[in-house]
Design a protein around this motif. Structure first.
Motif, PDB file in Angstrom:
ATOM      1  N   VAL A 243       1.026  -0.745  -0.400  1.00  0.00           N
ATOM      2  CA  VAL A 243      -0.206  -0.026   0.552  1.00  0.00           C
ATOM      3  C   VAL A 243       1.193   1.759  -0.231  1.00  0.00           C
ATOM      4  O   VAL A 243       0.469   1.981  -0.723  1.00  0.00           O
ATOM      5  CB  VAL A 243      -0.801   0.387   1.289  1.00  0.00           C
ATOM      6  N   ALA A 244       1.658   1.332   0.896  1.00  0.00           N
ATOM      7  CA  ALA A 244       2.641   2.325   0.507  1.00  0.00           C
ATOM      8  C   ALA A 244       3.562   2.285  -0.703  1.00  0.00           C
ATOM      9  O   ALA A 244       3.732   3.700  -1.020  1.00  0.00           O
ATOM     10  CB  ALA A 244       4.085   2.342   1.948  1.00  0.00           C
ATOM     11  N   GLU A 245       4.035   1.578  -0.601  1.00  0.00           N
ATOM     12  CA  GLU A 245       4.287   1.265  -2.794  1.00  0.00           C
ATOM     13  C   GLU A 245       3.180   2.297  -4.248  1.00  0.00           C
ATOM     14  O   GLU A 245       3.450   3.415  -4.391  1.00  0.00           O
ATOM     15  CB  GLU A 245       4.492   0.382  -3.463  1.00  0.00           C
ATOM     16  N   LEU A 246       2.013   1.808  -3.348  1.00  0.00           N
ATOM     17  CA  LEU A 246       0.655   2.084  -4.070  1.00  0.00           C
ATOM     18  C   LEU A 246       0.338   4.018  -4.010  1.00  0.00           C
ATOM     19  O   LEU A 246      -0.212   4.676  -4.736  1.00  0.00           O
ATOM     20  CB  LEU A 246      -0.172   1.634  -3.965  1.00  0.00           C
ATOM     21  N   VAL A 247       1.382   4.004  -2.701  1.00  0.00           N
ATOM     22  CA  VAL A 247       0.309   5.312  -2.183  1.00  0.00           C
ATOM     23  C   VAL A 247       1.381   7.126  -2.879  1.00  0.00           C
ATOM     24  O   VAL A 247       0.612   7.513  -3.958  1.00  0.00           O
ATOM     25  CB  VAL A 247       1.298   6.034  -1.098  1.00  0.00           C
ATOM     26  N   THR A 248       2.328   6.002  -3.324  1.00  0.00           N
ATOM     27  CA  THR A 248       3.423   6.707  -3.632  1.00  0.00           C
ATOM     28  C   THR A 248       3.498   7.202  -5.247  1.00  0.00           C
ATOM     29  O   THR A 248       3.364   8.368  -6.049  1.00  0.00           O
ATOM     30  CB  THR A 248       4.828   6.338  -4.000  1.00  0.00           C
ATOM     31  N   GLU A 249       3.004   6.193  -5.974  1.00  0.00           N
ATOM     32  CA  GLU A 249       3.068   6.165  -7.514  1.00  0.00           C
ATOM     33  C   GLU A 249       1.081   6.385  -7.729  1.00  0.00           C
ATOM     34  O   GLU A 249       0.519   7.710  -8.404  1.00  0.00           O
ATOM     35  CB  GLU A 249       2.589   4.848  -8.064  1.00  0.00           C
ATOM     36  N   LEU A 250       0.318   6.551  -6.586  1.00  0.00           N
ATOM     37  CA  LEU A 250      -1.629   6.656  -6.998  1.00  0.00           C
ATOM     38  C   LEU A 250      -1.106   8.023  -6.921  1.00  0.00           C
ATOM     39  O   LEU A 250      -2.215   9.364  -7.724  1.00  0.00           O
ATOM     40  CB  LEU A 250      -2.112   5.768  -6.046  1.00  0.00           C
ATOM     41  N   TYR A 251      -0.800   8.747  -5.881  1.00  0.00           N
ATOM     42  CA  TYR A 251      -1.824  10.257  -5.116  1.00  0.00           C
ATOM     43  C   TYR A 251      -1.719  11.585  -5.991  1.00  0.00           C
ATOM     44  O   TYR A 251      -2.631  11.952  -6.551  1.00  0.00           O
ATOM     45  CB  TYR A 251      -0.866  10.126  -3.670  1.00  0.00           C
ATOM     46  N   PRO A 252      -0.471  11.459  -6.859  1.00  0.00           N
ATOM     47  CA  PRO A 252      -0.454  11.966  -7.708  1.00  0.00           C
ATOM     48  C   PRO A 252      -0.907  13.036  -8.122  1.00  0.00           C
ATOM     49  O   PRO A 252      -1.612  13.505  -8.863  1.00  0.00           O
ATOM     50  CB  PRO A 252       1.155  12.062  -8.118  1.00  0.00           C
ATOM     51  N   ARG A 253      -2.343  11.747  -8.843  1.00  0.00           N
ATOM     52  CA  ARG A 253      -3.248  11.593 -10.080  1.00  0.00           C
ATOM     53  C   ARG A 253      -4.717  11.242  -9.743  1.00  0.00           C
ATOM     54  O   ARG A 253      -6.035  11.493 -10.524  1.00  0.00           O
ATOM     55  CB  ARG A 253      -2.675  10.334 -11.068  1.00  0.00           C
ATOM     56  N   ARG A 254      -4.450  10.537  -8.756  1.00  0.00           N
ATOM     57  CA  ARG A 254      -5.975  10.199  -7.622  1.00  0.00           C
ATOM     58  C   ARG A 254      -5.375  10.363  -6.031  1.00  0.00           C
ATOM     59  O   ARG A 254      -5.982   9.293  -5.422  1.00  0.00           O
ATOM     60  CB  ARG A 254      -5.768   8.896  -7.820  1.00  0.00           C
ATOM     61  N   PRO A 255      -5.079  11.623  -5.605  1.00  0.00           N
ATOM     62  CA  PRO A 255      -4.969  11.847  -4.209  1.00  0.00           C
ATOM     63  C   PRO A 255      -6.393  12.126  -3.350  1.00  0.00           C
ATOM     64  O   PRO A 255      -6.678  11.342  -2.629  1.00  0.00           O
ATOM     65  CB  PRO A 255      -4.997  13.691  -4.028  1.00  0.00           C
ATOM     66  N   GLN A 256      -7.665  11.984  -3.851  1.00  0.00           N
ATOM     67  CA  GLN A 256      -8.967  11.812  -2.917  1.00  0.00           C
ATOM     68  C   GLN A 256      -8.983   9.798  -2.989  1.00  0.00           C
ATOM     69  O   GLN A 256      -9.679   9.728  -1.784  1.00  0.00           O
ATOM     70  CB  GLN A 256     -10.505  12.006  -3.818  1.00  0.00           C
ATOM     71  N   LEU A 257      -8.422   9.070  -3.742  1.00  0.00           N
ATOM     72  CA  LEU A 257      -9.060   7.564  -3.722  1.00  0.00           C
ATOM     73  C   LEU A 257      -7.745   7.507  -3.439  1.00  0.00           C
ATOM     74  O   LEU A 257      -8.475   6.611  -2.087  1.00  0.00           O
ATOM     75  CB  LEU A 257      -8.128   7.454  -5.055  1.00  0.00           C
ATOM     76  N   VAL A 258      -6.727   7.286  -2.315  1.00  0.00           N
ATOM     77  CA  VAL A 258      -5.801   7.524  -2.056  1.00  0.00           C
ATOM     78  C   VAL A 258      -6.021   8.272  -0.417  1.00  0.00           C
ATOM     79  O   VAL A 258      -6.217   6.867   1.053  1.00  0.00           O
ATOM     80  CB  VAL A 258      -4.090   8.084  -2.111  1.00  0.00           C
ATOM     81  N   GLU A 259      -6.752   8.660  -0.280  1.00  0.00           N
ATOM     82  CA  GLU A 259      -6.988   9.815   1.491  1.00  0.00           C
ATOM     83  C   GLU A 259      -8.374   8.181   1.728  1.00  0.00           C
ATOM     84  O   GLU A 259      -8.230   8.124   2.960  1.00  0.00           O
ATOM     85  CB  GLU A 259      -7.687  10.762   0.824  1.00  0.00           C
ATOM     86  N   GLN A 260      -8.944   8.253   1.245  1.00  0.00           N
ATOM     87  CA  GLN A 260     -10.046   7.706   1.133  1.00  0.00           C
ATOM     88  C   GLN A 260     -10.028   6.011   1.923  1.00  0.00           C
ATOM     89  O   GLN A 260     -10.645   5.485   2.240  1.00  0.00           O
ATOM     90  CB  GLN A 260     -11.627   7.458  -0.261  1.00  0.00           C
TER      91      GLN A 260
END
Length: 240
Positions: free
Chosen positions: A164-181
Motif C-alpha cells: 500500500v505504501a508503494e501504491l500511495v507513492t504512485e497513485l497520489y499525484p493523480r488520484r489523491p482523493q482515492l488514496v485518502e479515502q
C-alpha cells in the motif's frame, strides 16, 4: 521469476476452440480434474491461451478464474505453487483485463500464501503481487490491498502494508482523493502500540502519505478521535 514461455509451454496445447461454452467446458474439466497432473495440464493450457487466444480467455473470464482460483487455494502444494507461478505470466499477458476478477484473485493469493512456511510458495505469492502492481492500473489494487492489510496478520499484514505504501507513492499525484479515502483509514487503524515488522511497515506507510500530503496528513487526523492525532504526531516525530 519465470517468463510464461520458460517453465510453462507457450505453444498452443491443441486446436484453438472458437465456441465459448465448449472452451469453458474443456478447460474447467482439466482444472477441476481429480488427477493433479491433469490440473497442472489445465494450468499450462490457460497460460498458453492467455498468449495465443487471449480474447477467449477474457470472454470466459469469470468461470475460468473461478476454477483457477480453486487451484490457488487447494491442499496440493505442488499445484498451489504451479498456479502461483503460472499466474505471474498470465498477469503480464492479460494486464487490466483481469480487473473484473481482482476482488477474488487477491484473497486467493494472499490469504494463505503470504504466511506460508514454504519459501517457494511465499516467493511465488509475492512475485504474483509484484506482477499485479507492475502490470495493472494501481487504482484497481488499492482497495483490496488496504482491506487485506487490515484483516490479515503476520507476514501477510506486513507485506500488504508495504505494498500500500508503494501504491500511495504512485497513485497520489493523480488520484489523491482515492488514496485518502482508502489508505488513511488503514493508517489510522495501525497507529498506536506496535513492534517489529508491523511497526516498520506502518512507518513506511506514514512516510509515504506524509511525503505526498505534507501538512494535510495532520489536518486529516484532526477529524479523527484524539488518540489518532497523538499517535500520528508521535510517529512523525520518530521519523524526523
Amino acid at each position: 521469476m519465470r517468463e510464461p514461455n520458460s517453465k510453462y509451454s507457450s505453444k498452443p496445447q491443441g486446436p484453438i476452440i472458437e465456441d465459448k461454452a465448449e472452451y469453458i467446458r474443456q478447460l474447467t474439466a482439466l482444472l477441476e480434474s481429480k488427477d493433479f497432473r491433469e490440473r497442472i495440464k489445465g494450468l499450462d493450457q490457460l497460460v498458453a491461451d492467455c498468449q495465443h487466444n487471449p480474447s477467449m480467455v477474457i470472454r470466459s473470464l469469470f468461470p475460468v478464474f473461478d476454477a483457477f482460483r480453486d487451484r490457488l487455494q487447494e491442499s496440493n502444494r505442488k499445484v498451489n505453487l504451479y498456479a502461483l507461478e503460472a499466474l505471474q505470466g498470465m498477469v503480464r499477458l492479460l494486464k487490466d483485463d483481469l480487473s473484473g476478477v481482482l476482488n477474488h484473485l487477491v484473497p486467493a493469493i494472499v490469504d494463505n500464501h503470504l504466511n506460508s512456511k514454504n519459501r517457494a510458495v511465499y516467493s511465488a505469492a509475492t512475485g504474483a503481487l509484484c506482477e499485479l502492481v507492475l502490470n495493472l492500473d494501481n487504482s484497481l489494487l488499492l482497495e483490496p490491498f488496504c482491506f487485506k492489510a487490515r484483516v490479515l496478520s503476520g507476514q501477510a499484514k506486513v507485506d500488504l502494508i508495504e505494498k500500500v505504501a508503494e501504491l500511495v507513492t504512485e497513485l497520489y499525484p493523480r488520484r489523491p482523493q482515492l488514496v485518502e479515502q482508502k489508505a488513511l483509514p488503514l493508517l489510522w487503524g495501525l497507529l498506536g502500540p506496535s513492534s517489529g515488522s508491523v511497526h516498520q511497515a506502518t512507518t513506511s506507510l506514514c512516510q509515504a502519505l506524509h511525503h505526498q500530503m505534507g501538512p494535510g496528513l495532520r489536518q486529516s487526523a484532526a477529524s479523527q478521535p484524539p488518540s489518532v492525532g497523538r499517535d500520528l504526531n508521535q510517529l512523525l516525530r520518530t521519523m524526523s
